[in-house]
Design a protein around this motif. Structure first.
Motif, PDB file in Angstrom:
ATOM      1  N   CYS A   1       9.357 -43.604  19.230  1.00 36.49           N
ATOM      2  CA  CYS A   1      10.175 -42.630  19.557  1.00 36.49           C
ATOM      3  C   CYS A   1      11.033 -43.244  20.660  1.00 36.49           C
ATOM      4  O   CYS A   1      12.192 -42.606  20.232  1.00 36.49           O
ATOM      5  N   ALA A   2      10.883 -44.134  21.008  1.00 39.22           N
ATOM      6  CA  ALA A   2      12.439 -44.585  22.333  1.00 39.22           C
ATOM      7  C   ALA A   2      12.708 -45.640  21.384  1.00 39.22           C
ATOM      8  O   ALA A   2      13.906 -45.341  21.378  1.00 39.22           O
ATOM      9  N   ALA A   3      12.152 -46.042  20.926  1.00 41.98           N
ATOM     10  CA  ALA A   3      13.286 -47.128  19.896  1.00 41.98           C
ATOM     11  C   ALA A   3      14.333 -46.227  18.742  1.00 41.98           C
ATOM     12  O   ALA A   3      15.719 -46.456  18.598  1.00 41.98           O
ATOM     13  N   LEU A   4      14.189 -45.055  18.331  1.00 41.20           N
ATOM     14  CA  LEU A   4      14.151 -44.051  17.851  1.00 41.20           C
ATOM     15  C   LEU A   4      15.468 -42.709  18.582  1.00 41.20           C
ATOM     16  O   LEU A   4      16.398 -43.446  17.910  1.00 41.20           O
ATOM     17  N   ALA A   5      14.780 -43.111  19.276  1.00 43.42           N
ATOM     18  CA  ALA A   5      15.970 -42.011  20.398  1.00 43.42           C
ATOM     19  C   ALA A   5      17.814 -43.329  20.954  1.00 43.42           C
ATOM     20  O   ALA A   5      18.897 -42.873  20.586  1.00 43.42           O
ATOM     21  N   ARG A   6      16.717 -44.921  20.817  1.00 42.96           N
ATOM     22  CA  ARG A   6      18.000 -45.394  21.245  1.00 42.96           C
ATOM     23  C   ARG A   6      18.558 -45.786  20.097  1.00 42.96           C
ATOM     24  O   ARG A   6      20.129 -46.046  20.256  1.00 42.96           O
ATOM     25  N   GLU A   7      18.287 -45.854  19.098  1.00 47.65           N
ATOM     26  CA  GLU A   7      18.704 -45.993  17.687  1.00 47.65           C
ATOM     27  C   GLU A   7      19.791 -45.108  17.720  1.00 47.65           C
ATOM     28  O   GLU A   7      21.250 -45.551  16.942  1.00 47.65           O
ATOM     29  N   TYR A   8      19.440 -43.718  18.035  1.00 47.29           N
ATOM     30  CA  TYR A   8      20.285 -42.607  18.162  1.00 47.29           C
ATOM     31  C   TYR A   8      21.375 -41.874  19.432  1.00 47.29           C
ATOM     32  O   TYR A   8      22.034 -41.178  18.922  1.00 47.29           O
TER      33      TYR A   8
ATOM     34  N   PHE B   1      10.123 -48.297  27.651  1.00 50.35           N
ATOM     35  CA  PHE B   1      10.648 -50.131  27.204  1.00 50.35           C
ATOM     36  C   PHE B   1      12.168 -50.170  26.315  1.00 50.35           C
ATOM     37  O   PHE B   1      12.649 -49.700  25.507  1.00 50.35           O
ATOM     38  N   PRO B   2      12.174 -51.233  27.270  1.00 50.05           N
ATOM     39  CA  PRO B   2      13.795 -51.484  26.900  1.00 50.05           C
ATOM     40  C   PRO B   2      14.362 -52.210  25.668  1.00 50.05           C
ATOM     41  O   PRO B   2      13.081 -52.415  24.969  1.00 50.05           O
ATOM     42  N   ALA B   3      15.017 -51.800  25.866  1.00 52.04           N
ATOM     43  CA  ALA B   3      15.010 -52.826  24.316  1.00 52.04           C
ATOM     44  C   ALA B   3      15.787 -54.351  24.451  1.00 52.04           C
ATOM     45  O   ALA B   3      15.599 -54.508  25.180  1.00 52.04           O
ATOM     46  N   ALA B   4      14.833 -54.824  23.476  1.00 54.17           N
ATOM     47  CA  ALA B   4      14.729 -55.901  23.132  1.00 54.17           C
ATOM     48  C   ALA B   4      15.548 -56.980  23.459  1.00 54.17           C
ATOM     49  O   ALA B   4      16.283 -57.009  23.009  1.00 54.17           O
TER      50      ALA B   4
ATOM     51  N   VAL C   1       7.363 -51.033  35.095  1.00 55.79           N
ATOM     52  CA  VAL C   1       8.555 -50.284  34.607  1.00 55.79           C
ATOM     53  C   VAL C   1      10.210 -50.888  34.672  1.00 55.79           C
ATOM     54  O   VAL C   1       9.708 -51.670  35.322  1.00 55.79           O
ATOM     55  N   HIS C   2      11.119 -50.656  33.963  1.00 54.15           N
ATOM     56  CA  HIS C   2      12.159 -51.753  34.636  1.00 54.15           C
ATOM     57  C   HIS C   2      13.327 -50.975  35.043  1.00 54.15           C
ATOM     58  O   HIS C   2      14.354 -49.745  34.417  1.00 54.15           O
ATOM     59  N   THR C   3      13.513 -51.284  36.071  1.00 59.30           N
ATOM     60  CA  THR C   3      14.257 -51.080  36.863  1.00 59.30           C
ATOM     61  C   THR C   3      15.841 -51.596  37.464  1.00 59.30           C
ATOM     62  O   THR C   3      15.673 -52.810  37.159  1.00 59.30           O
TER      63      THR C   3
END
Ligand code: FES
Length: 65
Positions: free
Chosen positions: A5-12, A62-65, A38-40
């Motif tokens: 879901c996080a990847a889809l949200a990032r994509e769109y 889930f940060p971008a790879a 988590v990534h801050t």
């Protein structure tokens, strides 16, 4: 599934938050048994799901790879 879901949200380019589940021994922030990475802005950090979450911005978990 949350990561997908996080990847889809990032994509769109949609805002996304994820609600995490973790085993909890104390549920009041004392035992650190429920920490997640988590990534801050200052770099990686460990956050307690029971008191710092359970809802986190998806891009922090889930940060971008
Ligand atoms: S369950 Fe103990 S710190 Fe979260």
């Amino acid at each position: 599934m949350l990561e997908a879901c996080a990847a889809l949200a990032r994509e769109y380019r949609l805002p996304c938050q994820v609600s995490l589940e973790e085993y909890m021994a104390c549920a009041v922030g004392g035992c650190a048994g429920c920490v997640v990475k988590v990534h801050t802005d200052q770099g990686p950090a460990m956050k307690r799901v029971c008191v710092d979450g359970p809802v986190f911005p998806a891009e922090r978990v889930f940060p971008a790879a």
